[in-house]
Motif scaffolding. Sequence first.
Motif, short mmCIF file in Angstrom:
data_model
loop_
_atom_site.label_atom_id
_atom_site.label_comp_id
_atom_site.label_asym_id
_atom_site.label_seq_id
_atom_site.Cartn_x
_atom_site.Cartn_y
_atom_site.Cartn_z
N GLY A 135 0.82 -1.20 0.00
CA GLY A 135 0.00 0.00 0.00
C GLY A 135 0.85 1.24 0.00
N ILE A 136 0.21 2.37 0.27
CA ILE A 136 0.89 3.66 0.27
C ILE A 136 0.53 4.42 1.53
CG2 ILE A 136 -0.98 4.69 -1.10
CD1 ILE A 136 1.11 6.57 -2.33
N ALA A 137 1.47 5.11 2.11
CA ALA A 137 1.23 5.89 3.32
C ALA A 137 0.27 7.04 3.03
CB ALA A 137 2.56 6.44 3.86
N PRO A 138 -0.62 7.36 3.97
CA PRO A 138 -1.59 8.45 3.75
C PRO A 138 -0.95 9.76 3.34
CG PRO A 138 -2.17 7.20 5.71
CD PRO A 138 -0.84 6.69 5.26
N ALA A 139 0.19 10.10 3.95
CA ALA A 139 0.85 11.38 3.62
C ALA A 139 1.33 11.38 2.17
CB ALA A 139 2.03 11.63 4.56
N ALA A 140 1.86 10.25 1.71
CA ALA A 140 2.33 10.16 0.33
C ALA A 140 1.16 10.22 -0.65
CB ALA A 140 3.12 8.88 0.12
N LEU A 141 0.06 9.55 -0.30
CA LEU A 141 -1.12 9.58 -1.17
C LEU A 141 -1.68 11.00 -1.27
CD1 LEU A 141 -3.24 8.19 -2.91
CD2 LEU A 141 -4.50 7.65 -0.81
N THR A 142 -1.70 11.71 -0.15
CA THR A 142 -2.18 13.09 -0.16
C THR A 142 -1.34 13.95 -1.09
OG1 THR A 142 -3.05 12.96 2.09
CG2 THR A 142 -2.58 15.16 1.25
N ARG A 143 -0.02 13.76 -1.04
CA ARG A 143 0.86 14.54 -1.91
C ARG A 143 0.60 14.21 -3.38
NH1 ARG A 143 5.54 16.09 0.86
NH2 ARG A 143 6.34 16.96 -1.08
#
Length: 374
Positions: A207-215
């Motif tokens: 998966g992907i970290a929430p902070a990275a997805l937000t960016r």
Amino acid sequence: MNTVPVFIELPSAPMQDIYRTIRQLVGSDLPFFITGETGVGKEGIARYIHENGPRRDKPFVAINCGRFTAELLQSELFGHEKGAFTGANHQRRGAFERTKGGALLLDEIAEMSLEAQTMLLRVLDAKTFTRLGGNENLTADFHIIAATNKNIGETVLKGEFRPDLYYRLMGVMLDIPVLSERPEDIALLVEVFIGEFGPEYGKDVRGIAPAALTRLEQAAWPGNIRQLKVAVQTAVALATTHTLEIKDFPYNFFTPLESAGTDRELAPRKGISDTQDSISTLISQLRALPAETQHQIIQAVSEHFPSLLKKETLSIGDMNLCEILCHVAKVRIEKYPTLVKAAASLGVDARTLKVYARGDTDITDDSVESLDFF
């Protein structure tokens, strides 16, 4: 390169409207004309049209009209007989023959020569064609889908595209929005691309970290889905954990939106500056390379930016904070035409910059914290 998997329905409202239109009309065998910027997923939509239509059990053939010269494109579409032109050493079946009752996607159709356009119009009207250099009249059975990243109406007005062919193709017009206008699609696309590249690179990325997805959701994406796919591919290759983090992505993929009319604001990036973020990403990429390659890159950078290294690089081992500030302040004063501009480049006022340049030792913690370059 197909940027979007065939059976994935993206959740954004604009894409859902497109899917509904396709499902309503796909059984009619009307021609579809797909427009949109490079990388938005036009071929993926074309495949979706085919897979949801009555010809789904027949071939799907995609031709990129921009990849071929005028002569080779005609051969690609209609085929050729042996000896039809220099290099034609054997008979070749073209796209119309290979389609065999399926769907034919003509991508970048605006790049097609006027001669090829005339031949295509004849096939669309008569459903028959001949191979280049041949006399046999062959029957064509296909569902036509056209796509372009150009303003097709403008190309018609310029005389670059036949108006009668345009009117023949514009049965159902679909305009695919750019990725930055549908950030709701990014999470699903990232999930799909992780599933594709994880096994390829032998990585157990889940998966992907929430902070990275937000960016990712806040980035400009001038290359659209195609650029996102490359970003995820790179991040998976660099990943060291089961989750993609900000540090795994090349920094340039986080270019923020600059359009003034957007109502989506960038989330604050607390605790990390752009410079720190960029350095962290570059270091992670360098460490993934062999030691000899790392050395060559560092040497090349030093050769290409000698003036930058000469003016801005400090050896601070024997310097205290006051001396460092004094040096940086003097460099900036020499670099900019006015004291005000020099101070603005460091995020301080002109009075504070003069204090630093004089080498005054009365420097408070607050004044140090105000400097962005620290």
